[in-house]
Design a protein around this motif. Structure first.
Motif, PDB file in Angstrom:
ATOM      1  N   GLN A 182      40.482  33.516  17.294  1.00 32.89           N
ATOM      2  CA  GLN A 182      41.376  32.453  16.844  1.00 32.89           C
ATOM      3  C   GLN A 182      41.438  31.335  17.893  1.00 32.89           C
ATOM      4  O   GLN A 182      41.382  30.154  17.560  1.00 32.89           O
ATOM      5  N   THR A 183      41.527  31.699  19.157  1.00 32.56           N
ATOM      6  CA  THR A 183      41.546  30.710  20.230  1.00 32.56           C
ATOM      7  C   THR A 183      40.235  29.933  20.273  1.00 32.56           C
ATOM      8  O   THR A 183      40.226  28.705  20.409  1.00 32.56           O
ATOM      9  N   SER A 184      39.143  30.642  20.132  1.00 27.36           N
ATOM     10  CA  SER A 184      37.827  30.003  20.127  1.00 27.36           C
ATOM     11  C   SER A 184      37.719  29.007  18.982  1.00 27.36           C
ATOM     12  O   SER A 184      37.270  27.872  19.172  1.00 27.36           O
ATOM     13  N   ASN A 185      38.120  29.417  17.793  1.00 23.68           N
ATOM     14  CA  ASN A 185      38.084  28.512  16.638  1.00 23.68           C
ATOM     15  C   ASN A 185      38.935  27.274  16.882  1.00 23.68           C
ATOM     16  O   ASN A 185      38.526  26.153  16.574  1.00 23.68           O
ATOM     17  N   SER A 186      40.109  27.479  17.448  1.00 22.68           N
ATOM     18  CA  SER A 186      41.023  26.375  17.702  1.00 22.68           C
ATOM     19  C   SER A 186      40.439  25.375  18.708  1.00 22.68           C
ATOM     20  O   SER A 186      40.521  24.168  18.514  1.00 22.68           O
ATOM     21  N   ILE A 187      39.846  25.884  19.765  1.00 17.53           N
ATOM     22  CA  ILE A 187      39.269  25.008  20.792  1.00 17.53           C
ATOM     23  C   ILE A 187      38.044  24.265  20.261  1.00 17.53           C
ATOM     24  O   ILE A 187      37.903  23.060  20.457  1.00 17.53           O
ATOM     25  N   LEU A 188      37.165  24.994  19.577  1.00 15.46           N
ATOM     26  CA  LEU A 188      35.938  24.374  19.067  1.00 15.46           C
ATOM     27  C   LEU A 188      36.168  23.561  17.805  1.00 15.46           C
ATOM     28  O   LEU A 188      35.339  22.731  17.441  1.00 15.46           O
ATOM     29  N   GLN A 189      37.287  23.821  17.118  1.00 21.52           N
ATOM     30  CA  GLN A 189      37.583  23.194  15.839  1.00 21.52           C
ATOM     31  C   GLN A 189      36.501  23.505  14.799  1.00 21.52           C
ATOM     32  O   GLN A 189      36.068  22.654  14.029  1.00 21.52           O
TER      33      GLN A 189
END
Length: 128
Positions: free
Chosen positions: A74-81
């Protein structure tokens, strides 16, 4: 004396070689052909870039401990958009990136890894 000369030569050679990032032009050229080797390079580069970006975010979080994989994702998705739905396959990634490079030729001089992130982020935006 020979050892000293060899060390000097190795230092000179090692400092004169500098890795250059792959550009969107280079990736598009490799991806926009029918050759098997180029297709393998294209798919491998795109998937490697995506996994590399994700791992670059995930590794420090996992190393710190106390974080579950779902939270890391979830954090990865949020950072990478980039929030792709379940079931996306490698061919979709390459189709999306090639399509982006084809329709945005003015951007192709930029590093390919950034263009991959933009293309996939536009295709699979995260819900705010």
């Amino acid at each position: 004396m020979k050892a000293g000369a060899l060390v000097c030569l190795l230092l000179v050679l090692s400092e004169s070689v500098e890795a250059q990032p792959v550009t969107g032009n280079e990736l598009f050229e490799a991806c926009d052909t029918d050759g098997l080797a180029q297709a393998g390079y294209c798919i491998g580069y795109i998937l490697g870039a995506v996994e590399g970006m994700r791992w670059g975010i995930a590794a420090p979080l996992l190393h710190a401990g106390g974080v579950d994989v779902a939270s890391v994702n979830q954090t990865s998705n949020s950072i990478l958009q980039i929030c792709e739905p379940d079931g996306v396959i490698a061919k979709q990634y390459t189709d999306i990136v090639i399509g982006y490079l084809r329709t945005n030729p003015a951007m192709r001089h930029r590093p390919a890894r950034g263009l991959i992130q933009i293309a996939l982020g536009e295709a699979f935006p995260c819900q705010q």
